[in-house]
Write a protein that holds these residues in place. Structure first.
Motif, PDB file in Angstrom:
ATOM      1  N   ALA A  71       0.832  -1.206   0.000  1.00 27.16           N
ATOM      2  CA  ALA A  71       0.000   0.000   0.000  1.00 27.16           C
ATOM      3  C   ALA A  71       0.868   1.257   0.000  1.00 27.16           C
ATOM      4  CB  ALA A  71      -0.938  -0.004   1.191  1.00 27.16           C
ATOM      5  N   ALA A  72       1.926   1.251   0.802  1.00 24.37           N
ATOM      6  CA  ALA A  72       2.833   2.403   0.843  1.00 24.37           C
ATOM      7  C   ALA A  72       3.515   2.587  -0.509  1.00 24.37           C
ATOM      8  CB  ALA A  72       3.868   2.218   1.948  1.00 24.37           C
ATOM      9  N   LEU A  73       3.938   1.487  -1.116  1.00 25.10           N
ATOM     10  CA  LEU A  73       4.571   1.541  -2.432  1.00 25.10           C
ATOM     11  C   LEU A  73       3.607   2.082  -3.484  1.00 25.10           C
ATOM     12  CD1 LEU A  73       6.916   0.933  -4.350  1.00 25.10           C
ATOM     13  CD2 LEU A  73       6.146  -1.448  -4.418  1.00 25.10           C
ATOM     14  N   ASN A  74       2.373   1.623  -3.461  1.00 22.44           N
ATOM     15  CA  ASN A  74       1.374   2.103  -4.415  1.00 22.44           C
ATOM     16  C   ASN A  74       1.100   3.589  -4.255  1.00 22.44           C
ATOM     17  OD1 ASN A  74       0.939  -0.297  -5.812  1.00 22.44           O
ATOM     18  ND2 ASN A  74      -0.635  -0.983  -4.382  1.00 22.44           N
ATOM     19  N   LYS A  75       0.990   4.056  -3.016  1.00 23.30           N
ATOM     20  CA  LYS A  75       0.760   5.485  -2.759  1.00 23.30           C
ATOM     21  C   LYS A  75       1.905   6.314  -3.331  1.00 23.30           C
ATOM     22  CE  LYS A  75      -1.816   5.029   1.587  1.00 23.30           C
ATOM     23  NZ  LYS A  75      -1.726   5.254   3.040  1.00 23.30           N
ATOM     24  N   MET A  76       3.142   5.852  -3.076  1.00 24.85           N
ATOM     25  CA  MET A  76       4.300   6.588  -3.572  1.00 24.85           C
ATOM     26  C   MET A  76       4.313   6.612  -5.093  1.00 24.85           C
ATOM     27  SD  MET A  76       8.356   5.920  -3.784  1.00 24.85           S
ATOM     28  CE  MET A  76       7.959   4.554  -4.782  1.00 24.85           C
ATOM     29  N   MET A  77       4.025   5.477  -5.715  1.00 27.92           N
ATOM     30  CA  MET A  77       4.042   5.402  -7.180  1.00 27.92           C
ATOM     31  C   MET A  77       2.954   6.267  -7.803  1.00 27.92           C
ATOM     32  SD  MET A  77       6.640   3.825  -8.161  1.00 27.92           S
ATOM     33  CE  MET A  77       6.212   3.884  -9.887  1.00 27.92           C
ATOM     34  N   ASP A  78       1.774   6.307  -7.186  1.00 31.10           N
ATOM     35  CA  ASP A  78       0.695   7.159  -7.708  1.00 31.10           C
ATOM     36  C   ASP A  78       1.125   8.623  -7.702  1.00 31.10           C
ATOM     37  OD1 ASP A  78      -0.911   4.934  -8.049  1.00 31.10           O
ATOM     38  OD2 ASP A  78      -2.072   5.262  -6.208  1.00 31.10           O
ATOM     39  N   THR A  79       1.691   9.053  -6.591  1.00 33.10           N
ATOM     40  CA  THR A  79       2.124  10.443  -6.464  1.00 33.10           C
ATOM     41  C   THR A  79       3.280  10.745  -7.414  1.00 33.10           C
ATOM     42  OG1 THR A  79       1.535  10.283  -4.122  1.00 33.10           O
ATOM     43  CG2 THR A  79       2.774  12.220  -4.792  1.00 33.10           C
ATOM     44  N   LEU A  80       4.232   9.827  -7.518  1.00 27.48           N
ATOM     45  CA  LEU A  80       5.377  10.012  -8.407  1.00 27.48           C
ATOM     46  C   LEU A  80       4.929  10.097  -9.860  1.00 27.48           C
ATOM     47  CD1 LEU A  80       8.463  10.224  -8.623  1.00 27.48           C
ATOM     48  CD2 LEU A  80       8.533   7.727  -8.778  1.00 27.48           C
ATOM     49  N   ASP A  81       4.011   9.244 -10.249  1.00 21.44           N
ATOM     50  CA  ASP A  81       3.483   9.239 -11.611  1.00 21.44           C
ATOM     51  C   ASP A  81       2.852  10.593 -11.949  1.00 21.44           C
ATOM     52  OD1 ASP A  81       2.985   8.056 -14.072  1.00 21.44           O
ATOM     53  OD2 ASP A  81       1.071   7.199 -13.441  1.00 21.44           O
ATOM     54  N   ILE A  82       2.073  11.128 -11.033  1.00 17.51           N
ATOM     55  CA  ILE A  82       1.423  12.434 -11.242  1.00 17.51           C
ATOM     56  C   ILE A  82       2.467  13.539 -11.378  1.00 17.51           C
ATOM     57  CG2 ILE A  82      -0.014  14.186 -10.113  1.00 17.51           C
ATOM     58  CD1 ILE A  82      -1.645  11.772  -8.941  1.00 17.51           C
ATOM     59  N   LYS A  83       3.481  13.521 -10.495  1.00 18.59           N
ATOM     60  CA  LYS A  83       4.533  14.549 -10.544  1.00 18.59           C
ATOM     61  C   LYS A  83       5.299  14.497 -11.868  1.00 18.59           C
ATOM     62  CE  LYS A  83       5.324  16.188  -6.115  1.00 18.59           C
ATOM     63  NZ  LYS A  83       5.882  17.385  -5.594  1.00 18.59           N
ATOM     64  N   ILE A  84       5.609  13.287 -12.327  1.00 23.07           N
ATOM     65  CA  ILE A  84       6.346  13.140 -13.580  1.00 23.07           C
ATOM     66  C   ILE A  84       5.513  13.673 -14.744  1.00 23.07           C
ATOM     67  CG2 ILE A  84       7.257  11.472 -15.246  1.00 23.07           C
ATOM     68  CD1 ILE A  84       8.110   9.765 -12.782  1.00 23.07           C
ATOM     69  N   LYS A  85       4.237  13.342 -14.768  1.00 25.32           N
ATOM     70  CA  LYS A  85       3.365  13.816 -15.849  1.00 25.32           C
ATOM     71  C   LYS A  85       3.254  15.332 -15.848  1.00 25.32           C
ATOM     72  CE  LYS A  85       0.765   9.605 -16.494  1.00 25.32           C
ATOM     73  NZ  LYS A  85      -0.416   8.844 -16.166  1.00 25.32           N
ATOM     74  N   LYS A  86       3.146  15.942 -14.657  1.00 22.29           N
ATOM     75  CA  LYS A  86       3.073  17.401 -14.567  1.00 22.29           C
ATOM     76  C   LYS A  86       4.362  18.032 -15.084  1.00 22.29           C
ATOM     77  CE  LYS A  86      -0.173  18.081 -10.776  1.00 22.29           C
ATOM     78  NZ  LYS A  86      -0.328  18.525  -9.372  1.00 22.29           N
ATOM     79  N   GLU A  87       5.492  17.478 -14.694  1.00 15.64           N
ATOM     80  CA  GLU A  87       6.788  18.005 -15.119  1.00 15.64           C
ATOM     81  C   GLU A  87       6.956  17.849 -16.629  1.00 15.64           C
ATOM     82  OE1 GLU A  87       9.958  20.199 -14.319  1.00 15.64           O
ATOM     83  OE2 GLU A  87       8.660  19.515 -12.710  1.00 15.64           O
TER      84      GLU A  87
END
Length: 94
Positions: A71-87
């Motif tokens: 669950a912690a890994l999934n939360k981190m990946m969701d947030t990271l994915d969003i940040k990468i797309k925004k950048e």
């Protein structure tokens, strides 16, 4: 993209494989990110910290925590994915 995964405890093979599998989710950003640093800590709960260094000099830092490793890994990946797309969108606009 260079990946650096470290943990404050000994990662089981299953956990290492899970991290690698989840990191495949951001394969589309291989040419955008120079290196990705992932740190895992286990205190009362699992804490994931990730820093992505983009080739144009900016950084994205995300963290997530949960009592469940997956669950912690999934939360981190969701947030990271969003940040990468925004950048990525910011750079494409320029």
């Amino acid at each position: 993209m260079t990946k650096n995964i470290s943990a404050s405890f000994v990662l089981e093979q299953k956990q290492s494989d899970m991290i690698e599998k989840k990191l495949d989710r951001i394969k589309y950003a291989d040419e955008l990110i120079t290196d990705l640093i992932v740190r895992v800590k286990q205190e009362k709960e699992y804490v994931f910290d990730a820093t992505a260094n983009f080739r144009w000099g900016t950084q994205a830092h995300v963290s997530a925590n949960d009592f469940d490793f997956g669950a912690a890994l999934n939360k981190m990946m969701d947030t990271l994915d969003i940040k990468i797309k925004k950048e990525k969108d910011k750079i494409q606009e320029k």
